[in-house]
Motif scaffolding. Sequence first.
Motif, PDB file in Angstrom:
ATOM      1  N   ARG A  53       0.910   4.103  -2.861  1.00 35.52           N
ATOM      2  CA  ARG A  53       0.664   5.501  -2.509  1.00 35.52           C
ATOM      3  C   ARG A  53       1.777   6.384  -3.071  1.00 35.52           C
ATOM      4  NH1 ARG A  53      -3.284   8.753  -1.595  1.00 35.52           N
ATOM      5  NH2 ARG A  53      -4.180   7.556   0.137  1.00 35.52           N
TER       6      ARG A  53
ATOM      7  N   GLU B 152      -7.644   6.840   1.551  1.00 39.52           N
ATOM      8  CA  GLU B 152      -7.059   5.601   2.060  1.00 39.52           C
ATOM      9  C   GLU B 152      -7.950   4.403   1.747  1.00 39.52           C
ATOM     10  OE1 GLU B 152      -3.929   4.975   3.693  1.00 39.52           O
ATOM     11  OE2 GLU B 152      -3.699   6.862   2.590  1.00 39.52           O
TER      12      GLU B 152
ATOM     13  N   ALA C 180      -6.870   1.273  -0.678  1.00 42.01           N
ATOM     14  CA  ALA C 180      -6.944  -0.104  -0.193  1.00 42.01           C
ATOM     15  C   ALA C 180      -7.537  -1.035  -1.240  1.00 42.01           C
ATOM     16  CB  ALA C 180      -7.758  -0.165   1.094  1.00 42.01           C
TER      17      ALA C 180
ATOM     18  N   ALA D 102      -4.568  -1.885  -3.373  1.00 44.37           N
ATOM     19  CA  ALA D 102      -3.611  -2.704  -2.628  1.00 44.37           C
ATOM     20  C   ALA D 102      -4.120  -4.127  -2.467  1.00 44.37           C
ATOM     21  CB  ALA D 102      -3.331  -2.064  -1.272  1.00 44.37           C
TER      22      ALA D 102
ATOM     23  N   ALA E 268       0.831  -1.204   0.000  1.00 42.91           N
ATOM     24  CA  ALA E 268       0.000   0.000   0.000  1.00 42.91           C
ATOM     25  C   ALA E 268       0.865   1.255   0.000  1.00 42.91           C
ATOM     26  CB  ALA E 268      -0.944   0.002   1.202  1.00 42.91           C
TER      27      ALA E 268
END
Length: 370
Positions: free
Chosen positions: A197, A260, A264, A267, A193
């Motif tokens: 990012r 976020e 996710a 990810a 992750a």
Amino acid sequence: MSLPGLPPGVSSRRIDNGNGLVMHVLEAGPEDAPLLLLLHGFPELAYSWRKVMPLLAAAGHRVVAPDQRGYGLTTGWTADYDDDLAPYRMTNLVTDALGLVTALGRTRVTAVIGHDFGSPVAAWCGLIRPDVFRAVVMMSAPFAGPPSLPRPAPDEAIHRALAALPRPRKHYQGYYATRAADADMRYAPQGLAAFLRAYYHVKSADWPDNRPHPLPGWTAEALATLPTYYVMDRDRTMAETVAPHAPSPEEAAACSWLTEAELAVYAESFARTGFQGGLDWYRCGVDPEIAGALALFSGRRIDVPATFVAGAADWGVYQVPGAFEAMATRASSDFRGATLIEGAGHWVQQEQPERTAAAVLAFLEGCANR
């Protein structure tokens, strides 16, 4: 099936595309409305279109975005490094798109819209099957047209020249073709992750060093002026390359275009599938036999209306010297111009969805009025 962050009116399902895949697709808009097909790039998913889909649907379109071969919740593909690359050839990626259109019960697509590596797929859709794909929107990756005949020799000289620079370098596409690239990113030291990012951040307008401009030519010295996410330090992985430029926790928390919870989704997907499916697209692109086979279409152009949309802070516009200019000449016979959107970098449809949708809709209106 639901995904976090999907706007109201955007749904998902799976559909057999008749070319070996059961494709996961996102859909929006009236079922009988003119069809827009949205093709994502790397490392992305159909989910990358979530912000523009309702805007295009509200304008009267049926909007469909698949997880392409090698990605997401689409099944029927394998991506071990030693597997046959044939399924990832460009002509088969076009067949995937055509098969999906047929499975949707359609014979015509108002426009095929591709971002990043989805951009050349969209371009080839329009070039090979203009009877089906009636307009093309290329985003963030210019299409310079088919390779010429006789086939050009592999450009090994540029890689030797990059490696011989005082600060030795390598091209990211060559790195993506290596056996190590998948594990380098999937099992990044900073965590998957955190790697994603940083990767998304450094290619966005949020990174202040993205100030793109045309390059003078395809030379090692010119290419070395590109950011290191394109022309990497020779001994660094991509995870190591982007790590120093990761946003602070406060900057990440303030990122409205990729929360976020939305990060996710990516990810989780790449933790499950790895990156090799997407990397195999790059392996085909740098393989001289596979890429050279597209010289079958030498001299052909996109004859349906075409346009280009990208972020004004996107180095992808200029990373291949001359490709941006070639869209209006060698690549397309009906090029309707380019739109470079302020406040966006490489992830233009996520960073500036309203402006992106407006540019696409203005192009489609012009096509309807021709």
